[in-house]
Design a protein around this motif. Structure first.
Motif: not given
Length: 304
Positions: A113-121, A146-151, A191-203
């Motif tokens: 959202v902070r970079n102009g991507w739009k949530v669709l579902a 989602v819809e990326d900034p290029e549509g 058009a394509y896909g992505a893994y939105n990863m959050v790391r659980t490892r304690k650093l």
């Protein structure tokens, strides 16, 4: 209507005995592992955030404007989960910090959202009927579209992981290509896909780039087609197996029986007990329950 999900195929290919317990007998452990509990809780919080954003606006600009309101909903969901009894594991980062830490947490560094991507579902349910004669279907749930900034339309899958996936690992992982293939077959222009990863490892010194990773995947047509055809092939095997009696399914539920598969399996106790001819009745009553399956593509009035 015969239906086989990605998760069921994954379980079957990993170990037929695990598949038998989870899908033949529909068992699940009463208590879940800490890593699974963290992932489930994290998914619920991200779902609450993005679903609330979508309910407030259907434009990228509007969603960015309402970011803080959605953040309040995410924090409220965290409190609900904590009230339900969620606790952090000693060997993992704290869930609240993973998501809300002002310097390296997910939301202060949220990418989409902070970079102009739009949530669709959000948590969108689909069911692709791929054989009209048997009405065989592939049910699946997508974390986000989602819809990326290029549509361009993009499939997003959230992952809470100890370490980020590597490109070599994602070269073989089938989940995103399956989703892309199924959605394209249903005339969605993904058009394509992505893994939105959050790391659980304690650093020791966490930073945004060491705790979050947005990995884009652009599989070619052959990759998408071959992966989806494998889904259909394995689904046919599973459907044929389900036509047998539960006793026959039990006989054919062979064990993979190696350390990599068994060490994290939720059925390893009952599996090893049965292997030596032990009695599992008490274990079934005290440690396992019948899993309620999520039914996709069925009208609410017909769900059981």
């Amino acid at each position: 209507m015969p239906s086989v999900s990605h998760s069921e195929v994954d379980s079957y290919l990993l170990c037929r005995r695990k598949h038998y317990y989870g899908y033949g007998l529909s068992l699940e452990r009463i208590s879940t592992s800490q890593s699974l509990a963290t992932g489930t809780a994290g998914h619920r919080i991200l779902e609450a955030f993005y679903a609330h954003l979508l309910s407030l606006s259907d434009t990228a600009e509007g969603q960015l404007k309402n970011f803080d309101l959605a953040l309040e909903r995410a924090q409220s969901m965290y409190r609900e989960i904590a009230d339900e009894g969620y606790t952090d594991a000693n060997n993992r980062a704290m869930l609240y910090d993973m998501l809300f830490h002002e310097e390296w947490g997910y939301f202060p560094n949220e990418f989409l959202v902070r970079n102009g991507w739009k949530v669709l579902a959000v948590e969108a349910e689909f069911s692709l009927i791929y054989d009209t004669d048997t009405e065989s279907s592939y049910p699946f749930v997508v974390d986000m579209i989602v819809e990326d900034p290029e549509g361009r339309y993009v499939v997003i899958d959230h992952k809470f992981v100890y370490d980020f996936y590597t490109p070599a690992q994602t070269d073989l992982q089938p989940q995103i290509p399956k989703y892309i293939g199924a959605l394209r077959a249903m005339n969605y222009q993904i058009a394509y896909g992505a893994y939105n990863m959050v790391r659980t490892r304690k650093l020791k010194t966490p930073a945004p780039d060491s705790m979050q990773y947005f990995m884009i995947l652009k599989p070619n047509t052959d990759r998408v087609l071959n992966t989806f055809m494998e889904q259909l092939g394995v689904a046919a095997e599973i459907q044929a197996l389900k036509e047998l009696s539960i006793e026959e399914q039990d006989k054919r539920a062979y064990r993979t029986a190696n350390k990599m598969v068994c060490q994290s399996c939720s059925f390893k106790d009952i599996c090893s007990t049965e292997l030596i001819g032990g009695n599992t009745q008490l274990m079934l009553k005290t440690e396992y329950k019948i899993r309620e399956r999520r039914q996709i593509g069925v009208p609410d009035g017909e769900k059981k």
